[in-house]
Design a protein around this motif. Structure first.
Motif, PDB file in Angstrom:
ATOM      1  N   UNK A   1      11.225 -17.284-113.057  1.00  0.00           N
ATOM      2  CA  UNK A   1      11.636 -16.871-111.715  1.00  0.00           C
ATOM      3  C   UNK A   1      10.626 -17.262-110.645  1.00  0.00           C
ATOM      4  N   UNK A   2       9.516 -17.890-111.056  1.00  0.00           N
ATOM      5  CA  UNK A   2       8.505 -18.351-110.114  1.00  0.00           C
ATOM      6  C   UNK A   2       7.682 -17.251-109.491  1.00  0.00           C
ATOM      7  N   UNK A   3       7.786 -16.022-110.012  1.00  0.00           N
ATOM      8  CA  UNK A   3       7.109 -14.888-109.379  1.00  0.00           C
ATOM      9  C   UNK A   3       5.695 -14.650-109.897  1.00  0.00           C
ATOM     10  N   UNK A   4       5.392 -15.110-111.103  1.00  0.00           N
ATOM     11  CA  UNK A   4       4.085 -14.776-111.683  1.00  0.00           C
ATOM     12  C   UNK A   4       3.542 -15.931-112.500  1.00  0.00           C
ATOM     13  N   UNK A   5       2.238 -15.900-112.657  1.00  0.00           N
ATOM     14  CA  UNK A   5       1.539 -16.839-113.531  1.00  0.00           C
ATOM     15  C   UNK A   5       0.863 -16.041-114.637  1.00  0.00           C
ATOM     16  N   UNK A   6       0.936 -16.553-115.844  1.00  0.00           N
ATOM     17  CA  UNK A   6       0.278 -15.920-116.983  1.00  0.00           C
ATOM     18  C   UNK A   6      -0.770 -16.895-117.497  1.00  0.00           C
ATOM     19  N   UNK A   7      -2.006 -16.436-117.556  1.00  0.00           N
ATOM     20  CA  UNK A   7      -3.145 -17.306-117.871  1.00  0.00           C
ATOM     21  C   UNK A   7      -3.800 -16.842-119.163  1.00  0.00           C
ATOM     22  N   UNK A   8      -3.904 -17.734-120.121  1.00  0.00           N
ATOM     23  CA  UNK A   8      -4.663 -17.461-121.339  1.00  0.00           C
ATOM     24  C   UNK A   8      -6.100 -17.910-121.127  1.00  0.00           C
ATOM     25  N   UNK A   9      -7.036 -17.019-121.364  1.00  0.00           N
ATOM     26  CA  UNK A   9      -8.465 -17.289-121.160  1.00  0.00           C
ATOM     27  C   UNK A   9      -9.167 -17.207-122.515  1.00  0.00           C
ATOM     28  N   UNK A  10      -9.233 -18.326-123.262  1.00  0.00           N
ATOM     29  CA  UNK A  10      -9.796 -18.273-124.615  1.00  0.00           C
ATOM     30  C   UNK A  10     -11.282 -17.977-124.652  1.00  0.00           C
ATOM     31  N   UNK A  11     -12.028 -18.380-123.621  1.00  0.00           N
ATOM     32  CA  UNK A  11     -13.474 -18.144-123.620  1.00  0.00           C
ATOM     33  C   UNK A  11     -13.820 -16.659-123.520  1.00  0.00           C
ATOM     34  N   UNK A  12     -12.968 -15.908-122.839  1.00  0.00           N
ATOM     35  CA  UNK A  12     -13.236 -14.484-122.629  1.00  0.00           C
ATOM     36  C   UNK A  12     -12.272 -13.590-123.405  1.00  0.00           C
ATOM     37  N   UNK A  13     -11.432 -14.188-124.246  1.00  0.00           N
ATOM     38  CA  UNK A  13     -10.484 -13.428-125.076  1.00  0.00           C
ATOM     39  C   UNK A  13      -9.675 -12.451-124.237  1.00  0.00           C
ATOM     40  N   UNK A  14      -9.004 -12.990-123.216  1.00  0.00           N
ATOM     41  CA  UNK A  14      -8.192 -12.143-122.352  1.00  0.00           C
ATOM     42  C   UNK A  14      -6.966 -12.926-121.876  1.00  0.00           C
ATOM     43  N   UNK A  15      -5.950 -12.176-121.416  1.00  0.00           N
ATOM     44  CA  UNK A  15      -4.751 -12.751-120.817  1.00  0.00           C
ATOM     45  C   UNK A  15      -4.536 -12.056-119.476  1.00  0.00           C
ATOM     46  N   UNK A  16      -4.378 -12.835-118.422  1.00  0.00           N
ATOM     47  CA  UNK A  16      -4.228 -12.282-117.085  1.00  0.00           C
ATOM     48  C   UNK A  16      -2.854 -12.667-116.539  1.00  0.00           C
ATOM     49  N   UNK A  17      -2.145 -11.688-115.996  1.00  0.00           N
ATOM     50  CA  UNK A  17      -0.867 -11.932-115.333  1.00  0.00           C
ATOM     51  C   UNK A  17      -1.057 -11.747-113.834  1.00  0.00           C
ATOM     52  N   UNK A  18      -0.716 -12.791-113.069  1.00  0.00           N
ATOM     53  CA  UNK A  18      -0.924 -12.791-111.617  1.00  0.00           C
ATOM     54  C   UNK A  18       0.411 -12.778-110.881  1.00  0.00           C
ATOM     55  N   UNK A  19       0.484 -11.994-109.801  1.00  0.00           N
ATOM     56  CA  UNK A  19       1.609 -12.058-108.886  1.00  0.00           C
ATOM     57  C   UNK A  19       1.358 -13.202-107.910  1.00  0.00           C
ATOM     58  N   UNK A  20       2.243 -14.207-107.896  1.00  0.00           N
ATOM     59  CA  UNK A  20       1.990 -15.406-107.109  1.00  0.00           C
ATOM     60  C   UNK A  20       2.162 -15.172-105.609  1.00  0.00           C
TER      61      UNK A  20
END
Length: 255
Positions: free
Chosen positions: A5-24
């Motif tokens: 839907x183009x509303x969010x970005x989901x970022x996998x961060x392997x160096x920090x072992x985290x997943x971040x979901x952003x509202x675009x």
């Protein structure tokens, strides 16, 4: 990855072992998931309901997030998950593993199918009723039918390229030119493979020279900059056609 839907970005961060979901729209983080140390989140895919599935490269599992970025499930897949794809026709999640497994999940936590193919699998792509799976080091492209059988095996083509004295040719030369200083370059190391809208797939990979390397030190003037035995490349594979090698992506000789 960007949601459908183009509303969010989901970022996998392997160096920090985290997943971040952003509202675009606002640029605000909706959710940040802290994984176990060493999980190393990698490839992501969204399913038809908006859930995002993330392969944990060293965690051996697939984590599922809802539309707000909250973790709702974690399923063991294999020891080394790499590629991940969603089949909207069959509502299946496919996971390709470095150990050679190709695991498919339905709605439950247990796989509905687990195939043992060949080691070093990388990406998996849904292509109609078939699956396309790549191998990392050799850049092979395997087509798997609905029965789990390998029905086709393709390789990005070896190409001729200009050496210009430094294994770093500027482009793919035309045939029959009579040019000297041409070497053969073979595909290797499939970094990423994605599907295109027309049903073909495009692979970013390396090409390596098949010639003997020269260890002689060249002079300080008149040499080529940026040359080397390995270069980056693209290959496009259209169903029913031979893989098509494309000129290398970038190079200092072209700058």
């Amino acid at each position: 990855m960007i949601s459908a839907d183009g509303a969010r970005a989901v970022v996998a961060d392997p160096d920090r072992d985290r997943i971040v979901t952003m509202d675009l729209a606002s640029g605000v983080a909706l959710q940040e998931i802290t994984l176990d140390p060493g999980d190393e989140p990698g490839r992501l895919v969204e399913d038809a309901l908006g859930f995002v599935h993330v392969a944990l490269r060293r965690g051996g599992a697939v984590v599922t997030l809802d539309a707000t970025g909250k973790q709702v499930n974690k399923r063991f897949a294999c020891t080394e998950p790499r590629g991940i794809a969603f089949d909207s026709t069959q509502n299946l999640l496919h996971v390709a593993c470095a150990g050679g497994e190709l695991v498919s999940f339905g709605e439950g936590n247990a796989p509905v199918r687990s195939l043992r193919l060949e080691r070093d699998l990388r990406d998996v792509i849904v292509q109609g009723a078939n699956l396309v799976v790549t191998k990392f080091r050799t850049a092979e492209i395997l087509t798997i039918d609905a029965g789990g059988n390998i029905v086709n095996r393709a390789f990005p083509p070896s190409v001729r390229r200009f050496d210009n004295g430094a294994f770093g040719g500027t482009d793919l030369p035309p045939d029959g030119t009579g040019q000297t200083g041409i070497i053969n370059a073979a595909a290797s190391t499939a970094w990423r493979t994605i599907a295109l809208k027309d049903g073909s797939v495009v692979m970013t990979h390396q090409r390596k020279t098949k010639d003997t390397l020269d260890t002689e030190q060249t002079g300080g003037y008149g040499g080529q900059c940026g040359g080397g035995p390995v270069e980056d490349a693209l290959t496009i594979v259209t169903p029913g056609e031979q893989p098509c090698g494309i000129t290398r992506l970038v190079g200092l000789n072209n700058a």
